[in-house]
Write an enzyme that holds these catalytic residues in place. Structure first.
Site, PDB file in Angstrom:
ATOM      1  N   GLU A 130      16.658  96.959  63.386  1.00 11.38           N
ATOM      2  CA  GLU A 130      17.479  96.970  62.181  1.00 11.38           C
ATOM      3  C   GLU A 130      18.006  95.570  61.715  1.00 11.38           C
ATOM      4  OE1 GLU A 130      17.319  98.547  59.592  1.00 11.38           O
ATOM      5  OE2 GLU A 130      19.123  97.688  58.482  1.00 11.38           O
ATOM      6  N   PRO A 132      36.050 107.122  30.927  1.00  9.67           N
ATOM      7  CA  PRO A 132      37.256 107.965  30.884  1.00  9.67           C
ATOM      8  C   PRO A 132      38.457 107.441  31.506  1.00  9.67           C
ATOM      9  CG  PRO A 132      35.865 108.428  32.755  1.00  9.67           C
ATOM     10  CD  PRO A 132      34.914 107.321  31.904  1.00  9.67           C
ATOM     11  N   ASP A 156      41.860 101.288  21.813  1.00  9.93           N
ATOM     12  CA  ASP A 156      42.681 102.719  21.671  1.00  9.93           C
ATOM     13  C   ASP A 156      43.656 103.256  22.803  1.00  9.93           C
ATOM     14  OD1 ASP A 156      41.483 103.521  19.144  1.00  9.93           O
ATOM     15  OD2 ASP A 156      40.119 104.811  20.139  1.00  9.93           O
ATOM     16  N   LYS A 171      48.020 105.088  18.866  1.00  9.92           N
ATOM     17  CA  LYS A 171      49.170 105.848  18.320  1.00  9.92           C
ATOM     18  C   LYS A 171      50.123 105.849  19.893  1.00  9.92           C
ATOM     19  CE  LYS A 171      50.738 109.898  16.149  1.00  9.92           C
ATOM     20  NZ  LYS A 171      50.341 111.228  15.765  1.00  9.92           N
ATOM     21  N   THR A 207      31.160 109.931  28.764  1.00  3.57           N
ATOM     22  CA  THR A 207      32.261 110.889  28.094  1.00  3.57           C
ATOM     23  C   THR A 207      33.058 111.863  28.764  1.00  3.57           C
ATOM     24  OG1 THR A 207      32.367 112.268  26.058  1.00  3.57           O
ATOM     25  CG2 THR A 207      30.378 112.675  27.653  1.00  3.57           C
ATOM     26  N   ALA A 208      34.064 112.014  28.442  1.00  4.18           N
ATOM     27  CA  ALA A 208      35.116 112.806  29.192  1.00  4.18           C
ATOM     28  C   ALA A 208      34.586 113.980  29.780  1.00  4.18           C
ATOM     29  CB  ALA A 208      36.533 113.265  28.599  1.00  4.18           C
ATOM     30  N   MET A 236      40.366 117.384  23.381  1.00  5.52           N
ATOM     31  CA  MET A 236      41.867 117.626  22.436  1.00  5.52           C
ATOM     32  C   MET A 236      42.270 118.892  22.196  1.00  5.52           C
ATOM     33  SD  MET A 236      40.976 114.651  19.607  1.00  5.52           S
ATOM     34  CE  MET A 236      39.360 114.915  19.437  1.00  5.52           C
TER      35      MET A 236
HETATM   36  N1  SAH Z   1      35.503 109.517  22.998  1.00 11.08           N
HETATM   37  C1  SAH Z   1      36.125 110.254  24.100  1.00 11.08           C
HETATM   38  C2  SAH Z   1      36.781 111.276  23.338  1.00 11.08           C
HETATM   39  C3  SAH Z   1      38.220 110.997  22.625  1.00 11.08           C
HETATM   40  S1  SAH Z   1      38.795 112.291  21.974  1.00 11.08           S
HETATM   41  C4  SAH Z   1      34.868 110.553  25.068  1.00 11.08           C
HETATM   42  O1  SAH Z   1      33.721 110.498  24.718  1.00 11.08           O
HETATM   43  O2  SAH Z   1      35.635 111.211  26.255  1.00 11.08           O
HETATM   44  C5  SAH Z   1      40.227 112.303  23.241  1.00 11.08           C
HETATM   45  C6  SAH Z   1      40.007 113.381  24.026  1.00 11.08           C
HETATM   46  O3  SAH Z   1      39.168 113.259  25.014  1.00 11.08           O
HETATM   47  C7  SAH Z   1      41.365 113.848  25.046  1.00 11.08           C
HETATM   48  O4  SAH Z   1      42.294 114.757  24.195  1.00 11.08           O
HETATM   49  C8  SAH Z   1      40.747 114.544  25.902  1.00 11.08           C
HETATM   50  O5  SAH Z   1      40.462 115.943  25.752  1.00 11.08           O
HETATM   51  C9  SAH Z   1      39.597 113.864  26.299  1.00 11.08           C
HETATM   52  N2  SAH Z   1      39.617 112.750  27.451  1.00 11.08           N
HETATM   53  C10 SAH Z   1      39.541 111.432  27.341  1.00 11.08           C
HETATM   54  N3  SAH Z   1      39.610 110.895  28.405  1.00 11.08           N
HETATM   55  C11 SAH Z   1      39.887 111.817  29.463  1.00 11.08           C
HETATM   56  C12 SAH Z   1      40.266 111.898  30.798  1.00 11.08           C
HETATM   57  N4  SAH Z   1      40.464 110.980  31.463  1.00 11.08           N
HETATM   58  N5  SAH Z   1      40.225 112.971  31.510  1.00 11.08           N
HETATM   59  C13 SAH Z   1      40.176 114.307  30.577  1.00 11.08           C
HETATM   60  N6  SAH Z   1      40.023 114.164  29.258  1.00 11.08           N
HETATM   61  C14 SAH Z   1      39.765 113.102  28.711  1.00 11.08           C
END
Ligand code: SAH
Length: 458
Positions: free
Chosen positions: A22, A226, A249, A271, A332-333, A383
């Site tokens: 190896e 995330p 953001d 925010k 995405t989350a 959310m």
């Molecule tokens: N564009 C983002 C979503 C934005 S809206 C995406 O694609 O994930 C914001 C929401 O995303 C939060 O209120 C929550 O519901 C979710 N979110 C974002 N990051 C997260 C995380 N690390 N764990 C769980 N939910 C998450």
């Protein structure tokens, strides 16, 4: 520096690897990336080396090993896996005057193999003189993220166009040209796979001498993923490193901003508690005006910029202002949260319909959960934490509340991640007890009914 880095010419040269297991195979894999001819010295070969030999990609000698076996080599690797044997082979190789690397025996090494980032012909070698191999690997990972996979091909293309540039442009202009090529639209186009467009841009820049001047800006809507720094895409990192200004953001992890160029402006447009919220039209206005000043703008959003991120409004504004834009997807989350639970989003036989939904709809349009949650459906609610009392109530009223499984993940892929499982009846209590707050994803799953199997005794 106790060691000095150099790139060895490998074309037409010979590399000898002593060993057939190896360790030897590892060195073989490395050297096979070069143009050197490889000879393996070993009484037997493992399956991988035997296969390479059968394909004619390496030579193999089984006879007695003498200094002559190592004569005229660019490099010798001693990698039998047996320290005593390695030490004797090292002596024989040294007697032949070879440059030797003995695996795992730094004291016997004339040359140390670096960690390599390979975008051939662009090659980065990282060494720590044996002090910190883990650090070398970390640096390698960072460079792997910085240098897009196609960078080598772009360098090769530039190499092919050097003569043309030399025949048309003065040396100073040539330097400006290559600076423009490696940091401007040609590199962007090439990185996204549009090689022909990149070649056209470079050739026309060489022919016309017009580059660098009146560059228009651009905007990339980049998904940061995330939260975890290593869940942004390589393309996202690339855009961060090119950006003059980054508008980010609230949910974007500060660690991700560390991936940007140090001198890029970072503007927080989210925010924060106690602060004013940037209205969406103010955000779109600053994106447009920064791009009009010729800046490369990154609009960094958590998760994917196309999922509940108001990316659509920003895209529209950029389109209306005729500003080039690009969307760089992100994790995405919903994906991140499912992965955090060690699960999958769609499941054969359980759910084959996936809905991305939000607990906060515009004008409070109510969701008809009863209609949405057909058997075989999973809904990921973004959310949604603030609306759980209403959601729980609506689910209880569906008539099939007992069939609904609820999974909740807050702060997915972050150190303070929480995972909880409940039913419509226990949702409020679970959220309170486990201190679940935003950001969190709620998954509602109504699986297909389990198939009844009837066994018949014969
Ligand atoms: N564009 C983002 C979503 C934005 S809206 C995406 O694609 O994930 C914001 C929401 O995303 C939060 O209120 C929550 O519901 C979710 N979110 C974002 N990051 C997260 C995380 N690390 N764990 C769980 N939910 C998450």
């Amino acid at each position: 520096m106790k060691t000095f880095p150099m790139f060895l010419q490998m074309r037409g040269r010979r590399v000898v690897i002593a060993g057939g297991g190896e360790q030897a195979a590892q060195k073989c894999r490395l050297i096979l990336k070069t143009d050197a001819a490889i000879t393996v010295l070993a009484p037997t070969l493992d399956a991988e080396l035997a296969d390479l030999h059968a394909q004619g990609r390496i030579g193999w000698q089984t006879g007695p090993i003498t200094p002559a076996s190592f004569a005229g080599t660019a490099l010798v690797f001693v990698a039998t896996g047996c320290p005593g044997l390695d030490a004797s082979l090292h002596m024989l190789a040294k007697a032949a005057g070879a440059t030797v690397n003995v695996v795992d025996q730094p004291d016997l090494c004339d040359a140390i193999t670096p960690s390599i980032v390979d975008r051939s012909p662009v090659v980065v070698a990282i060494g720590t003189e044996g002090t910190a191999p883990v650090l070398a690997r970390q640096i390698k990972t960072q460079l792997e993220q910085m240098l897009e996979p196609r960078l080598g091909d772009l360098a090769a293309l530039a190499g092919r166009l050097r003569d043309l540039a030399a025949s048309r442009l003065q040396p100073r202009m040539r330097r400006d040209l290559w600076r423009w090529v490696f940091s401007g639209p040609a590199r962007d186009a090439h990185a996204t796979g549009a090689e022909r467009d990149a070649a056209k841009l470079i050739k026309s820049a060489i022919e016309t001498g017009a580059f660098g001047a009146d560059q228009t800006g651009s905007v990339a809507l980049v998904g940061a993923g995330p939260g975890a720094k290593d869940l942004i895409t390589l393309r996202g990192v690339q855009r961060l490193q090119e950006a003059d200004v980054i508008y980010y953001d609230r949910l974007v992890d500060p660690e991700i901003l560390d991936l940007a160029r140090r001198d890029a402006d970072r503007v927080y447009v989210g925010k924060a508690p106690g602060c004013h919220h940037w209205p969406q039209d103010k955000i779109t206005n600053v994106l447009v005006s920064a791009a009009r000043q010729g800046k490369r703008v990154v609009r960094l959003k958590c998760g994917d910029p196309g999922v509940f991120a108001r990316g659509g409004e920003e895209m529209e504004a950029l389109r209306a202002a005729d500003i080039p834009y690009e969307i760089v997807p992100g994790v995405t989350a919903a994906s991140a949260a499912t992965a955090a639970m060690g699960g999958v989003l769609t499941e054969r036989g359980v759910c084959d319909k996936l809905v991305l939904s939000t607990g906060q709809t515009q004008d409070d349009r109510a969701t008809d959960w009863g209609a949405l949650l057909q058997p075989g459906t999973r809904v990921a609610i973004y959310m949604g934490v603030g609306s759980t009392p209403q959601i729980a109530q609506a689910l209880q009223a569906t008539g099939f509340a007992n069939d609904i499984q609820i999974d909740i993940v807050s702060n997915a892929q972050k150190p303070d991640q929480i995972i909880a499982h409940c039913t419509p009846a226990t949702m409020a209590q679970t959220i309170a007890e486990q201190h679940i707050s935003n950001p969190a994803i709620l998954f509602l799953t109504r699986p297909y009914p389990a198939v009844q199997t009837i066994s018949v005794a014969v």
